[in-house]
Design a protein around this motif. Structure first.
Motif, short mmCIF file in Angstrom:
data_model
loop_
_atom_site.label_atom_id
_atom_site.label_comp_id
_atom_site.label_asym_id
_atom_site.label_seq_id
_atom_site.Cartn_x
_atom_site.Cartn_y
_atom_site.Cartn_z
N THR A 66 101.36 -85.77 31.76
CA THR A 66 102.17 -86.68 30.94
C THR A 66 102.92 -87.67 31.82
O THR A 66 102.96 -88.88 31.52
N ALA A 67 103.49 -87.18 32.91
CA ALA A 67 104.21 -88.06 33.83
C ALA A 67 103.28 -89.11 34.44
O ALA A 67 103.63 -90.29 34.55
N GLN A 68 102.07 -88.70 34.83
CA GLN A 68 101.10 -89.63 35.41
C GLN A 68 100.71 -90.72 34.41
O GLN A 68 100.62 -91.89 34.77
N TYR A 69 100.51 -90.31 33.16
CA TYR A 69 100.13 -91.28 32.13
C TYR A 69 101.25 -92.29 31.90
O TYR A 69 101.00 -93.50 31.82
N ILE A 70 102.48 -91.80 31.79
CA ILE A 70 103.61 -92.70 31.55
C ILE A 70 103.80 -93.65 32.73
O ILE A 70 104.03 -94.85 32.54
N ALA A 71 103.69 -93.12 33.95
CA ALA A 71 103.86 -93.97 35.13
C ALA A 71 102.81 -95.07 35.17
O ALA A 71 103.12 -96.23 35.50
N LEU A 72 101.58 -94.72 34.86
CA LEU A 72 100.50 -95.71 34.86
C LEU A 72 100.76 -96.82 33.86
O LEU A 72 100.62 -98.01 34.17
N ARG A 73 101.16 -96.43 32.65
CA ARG A 73 101.42 -97.43 31.62
C ARG A 73 102.65 -98.28 31.97
O ARG A 73 102.69 -99.48 31.71
N ALA A 74 103.67 -97.64 32.55
CA ALA A 74 104.90 -98.36 32.89
C ALA A 74 104.64 -99.39 33.99
O ALA A 74 105.22 -100.49 33.97
N ARG A 75 103.77 -99.06 34.93
CA ARG A 75 103.48 -99.99 36.03
C ARG A 75 102.76 -101.24 35.54
O ARG A 75 102.80 -102.28 36.19
#
Length: 204
Positions: free
Chosen positions: A152-161
């Motif tokens: 979940t953290a990886q997905y959010i970080a990718l979208r946020a970047r």
């Protein structure tokens, strides 16, 4: 021994609580019926009022009796920080440390394809919309250190970047949080160390 249908129904209902097995449910049911009927009625009234009046905060999605929870309604909080957690219990665990003064976003779960939980179920579109606010300078990923939490953290970080906004610092809770642990059950000192030791988030 077989109990009457209504007593058995009560015991089965009590088993919906986390950590309550058959014996604990039996003990609770018999105690309420035999020794504390007033307590049982108070429990019924309190539970009904909570079900009727408690909903989700319109901004962070934690449990709240008002459209905005007390945290989101507090102008003294640090608007440059947004911390993402999985559950209201995680939010309350972090708040008890008094070591974090920013705002929150509660996912109400974590990505889990096997359980059919996707980004839409976690309100991630709303989260990304909030991250468009220029006032937010740091996104703190405080999902639990489990396989699903890390995904979940990886997905959010990718979208946020990929957002078209000023550069956003993305950090992850670090020291003191054991692999596979749940924030809800960690002591305050461990959580304070995790916040102070947070690191810039990377996918590797």
């Amino acid at each position: 021994m077989r109990f009457s249908p209504l007593i058995d129904q009560l015991m089965q209902a009590l088993r919906c609580l986390p950590g309550v097995g058959p014996k604990s449910a039996q003990r609770m049911a018999l105690h309420l019926l035999e020794r504390d009927p007033q307590g049982a009625q108070h429990l019924i009234d309190s539970l009904q009022q909570a079900l009727d009046k408690v909903d989700h905060c319109q901004q962070c999605r934690t449990l709240s009796e008002t459209p905005l929870c007390p945290i989101c309604a507090d102008p003294r909080r640090d608007a440059s920080l947004l911390c993402v957690v999985e559950t209201p219990a995680d939010l309350w665990a972090l708040e008890q440390t008094q070591g974090y003064q920013g705002y929150y976003f509660v996912l109400l779960g974590r990505l889990s394809p096997l359980e059919g939980i996707g980004p839409d179920d976690l309100g991630l579109a709303f989260l990304l919309q909030r991250l468009q606010q220029a006032s937010i300078q740091e996104l703190i990923l405080a999902t639990n250190p489990t396989l699903e939490g890390d995904t979940t953290a990886q997905y959010i970080a990718l979208r946020a970047r990929n957002l078209k906004r000023p550069p956003l610092k993305i950090t992850r809770l670090a020291h003191g949080v054991p692999l596979g642990g749940e924030l809800e059950y960690l002591d305050g000192g461990t959580l304070v160390r995790a916040f102070s030791g947070r690191q810039v988030y990377t996918d590797t």
